[in-house]
Design a protein around this motif. Sequence first.
Motif, PDB file in Angstrom:
ATOM      1  N   ILE A 145       0.795  -1.086   0.028  1.00 13.58           N
ATOM      2  CA  ILE A 145      -0.080  -0.047   0.145  1.00 13.58           C
ATOM      3  C   ILE A 145       0.882   1.273  -0.024  1.00 13.58           C
ATOM      4  O   ILE A 145       1.893   1.368   0.915  1.00 13.58           O
ATOM      5  CB  ILE A 145      -0.943   0.002   1.248  1.00 13.58           C
ATOM      6  CG1 ILE A 145      -1.691  -1.300   1.112  1.00 13.58           C
ATOM      7  CG2 ILE A 145      -1.795   1.242   1.288  1.00 13.58           C
ATOM      8  CD1 ILE A 145      -2.662  -1.658   2.556  1.00 13.58           C
ATOM      9  N   HIS A 146       0.761   2.057  -0.911  1.00 17.54           N
ATOM     10  CA  HIS A 146       1.401   3.264  -1.111  1.00 17.54           C
ATOM     11  C   HIS A 146       0.804   4.637  -0.660  1.00 17.54           C
ATOM     12  O   HIS A 146      -0.311   4.796  -1.391  1.00 17.54           O
ATOM     13  CB  HIS A 146       2.156   3.547  -2.545  1.00 17.54           C
ATOM     14  CG  HIS A 146       2.968   2.529  -2.748  1.00 17.54           C
ATOM     15  ND1 HIS A 146       3.835   2.385  -4.206  1.00 17.54           N
ATOM     16  CD2 HIS A 146       3.744   1.234  -2.125  1.00 17.54           C
ATOM     17  CE1 HIS A 146       4.712   1.431  -3.855  1.00 17.54           C
ATOM     18  NE2 HIS A 146       4.475   0.588  -2.829  1.00 17.54           N
ATOM     19  N   SER A 147       1.081   5.304  -0.036  1.00 15.26           N
ATOM     20  CA  SER A 147       0.605   6.686   0.338  1.00 15.26           C
ATOM     21  C   SER A 147       1.431   7.837  -0.116  1.00 15.26           C
ATOM     22  O   SER A 147       2.601   7.761  -0.030  1.00 15.26           O
ATOM     23  CB  SER A 147       0.246   6.906   1.811  1.00 15.26           C
ATOM     24  OG  SER A 147      -0.253   8.173   2.150  1.00 15.26           O
ATOM     25  N   TYR A 148       0.814   8.778  -0.933  1.00 13.37           N
ATOM     26  CA  TYR A 148       1.363  10.062  -1.543  1.00 13.37           C
ATOM     27  C   TYR A 148       0.933  11.148  -0.939  1.00 13.37           C
ATOM     28  O   TYR A 148      -0.073  11.007  -0.248  1.00 13.37           O
ATOM     29  CB  TYR A 148       1.138   9.773  -3.074  1.00 13.37           C
ATOM     30  CG  TYR A 148       1.847   8.640  -3.530  1.00 13.37           C
ATOM     31  CD1 TYR A 148       3.213   8.783  -4.249  1.00 13.37           C
ATOM     32  CD2 TYR A 148       1.096   7.321  -3.654  1.00 13.37           C
ATOM     33  CE1 TYR A 148       3.782   7.757  -4.934  1.00 13.37           C
ATOM     34  CE2 TYR A 148       1.731   6.288  -4.747  1.00 13.37           C
ATOM     35  CZ  TYR A 148       3.095   6.595  -5.006  1.00 13.37           C
ATOM     36  OH  TYR A 148       3.702   5.439  -5.502  1.00 13.37           O
ATOM     37  N   LYS A 149       1.716  12.086  -1.266  1.00 14.66           N
ATOM     38  CA  LYS A 149       1.112  13.607  -0.855  1.00 14.66           C
ATOM     39  C   LYS A 149       0.884  14.292  -2.192  1.00 14.66           C
ATOM     40  O   LYS A 149       1.001  13.772  -3.264  1.00 14.66           O
ATOM     41  CB  LYS A 149       2.186  14.481  -0.217  1.00 14.66           C
ATOM     42  CG  LYS A 149       2.845  13.931   1.236  1.00 14.66           C
ATOM     43  CD  LYS A 149       1.339  14.300   2.050  1.00 14.66           C
ATOM     44  CE  LYS A 149       1.448  13.767   3.429  1.00 14.66           C
ATOM     45  NZ  LYS A 149       0.198  13.697   4.212  1.00 14.66           N
ATOM     46  N   HIS A 150      -0.177  15.173  -1.960  1.00 11.15           N
ATOM     47  CA  HIS A 150      -0.620  15.893  -3.313  1.00 11.15           C
ATOM     48  C   HIS A 150       0.466  16.165  -4.372  1.00 11.15           C
ATOM     49  O   HIS A 150      -0.095  16.409  -5.325  1.00 11.15           O
ATOM     50  CB  HIS A 150      -1.360  17.375  -2.806  1.00 11.15           C
ATOM     51  CG  HIS A 150      -2.057  17.944  -3.739  1.00 11.15           C
ATOM     52  ND1 HIS A 150      -3.216  17.443  -4.276  1.00 11.15           N
ATOM     53  CD2 HIS A 150      -1.742  18.988  -4.447  1.00 11.15           C
ATOM     54  CE1 HIS A 150      -3.569  18.630  -5.159  1.00 11.15           C
ATOM     55  NE2 HIS A 150      -2.743  19.451  -5.351  1.00 11.15           N
ATOM     56  N   ASN A 151       1.642  16.586  -3.932  1.00 11.25           N
ATOM     57  CA  ASN A 151       2.793  17.097  -4.938  1.00 11.25           C
ATOM     58  C   ASN A 151       3.411  15.853  -5.584  1.00 11.25           C
ATOM     59  O   ASN A 151       4.193  15.953  -6.524  1.00 11.25           O
ATOM     60  CB  ASN A 151       3.846  17.803  -4.144  1.00 11.25           C
ATOM     61  CG  ASN A 151       4.449  17.071  -3.250  1.00 11.25           C
ATOM     62  OD1 ASN A 151       4.418  15.841  -3.017  1.00 11.25           O
ATOM     63  ND2 ASN A 151       5.403  17.760  -2.587  1.00 11.25           N
ATOM     64  N   GLY A 152       2.752  14.526  -5.101  1.00 10.22           N
ATOM     65  CA  GLY A 152       3.222  13.271  -6.063  1.00 10.22           C
ATOM     66  C   GLY A 152       4.502  12.891  -5.113  1.00 10.22           C
ATOM     67  O   GLY A 152       4.838  11.498  -5.507  1.00 10.22           O
TER      68      GLY A 152
END
Length: 176
Positions: free
Chosen positions: A12-19
């Motif tokens: 499971i990968h969680s990212y931030k809005h900036n990628g």
Amino acid sequence: MAAPKSGSKIQIHSYKHNGSLHRVWENSIVLKGTETVVIGANDKTEVRESDGRTWTTREPAICYFHSKHWFNIIGMLRNDGIYYYCNISSPFVYDEEALKYIDYDLDLKVYPDMTFDILDEDEYELHKKQMNYPVVLDRILYNNIEYLQRWVMQRKGPFSPGFIDQWYERFLTYRW
């Protein structure tokens, strides 16, 4: 969109809005996988932070992801009851690499008695400015907090009696 197969192990990968990559959960077992809903489980799973630090989850967890809702729900089975940690996030996508979503900092912590707290509003405000979240996104995210709170109050979805226990029993059949 592809869907992970029941019984498979995924990241499971969680990212931030900036990628930028925020966090990776190494091993989760898919209990249900469709294009719309993924229910996974893990226990004592290694989690890698963007700064390289790692830690291991402490208790079994059932994870609920939906492709249409701007949140995901983690039900953690502890000795004194089920605690829920709900990330306000983009709907998930799945590819052969991992299940992925954007974490928007706001969280809803739900206690075994179904009371709840909104967490990390200061972090959200900081990132909203830093990453220039559009006004429409702000509205979507806060609408989804309200939607999620209604689910809690109505005992809907993962908050319904027996939901987490039922999926945990299924998880146990895969673990041994």
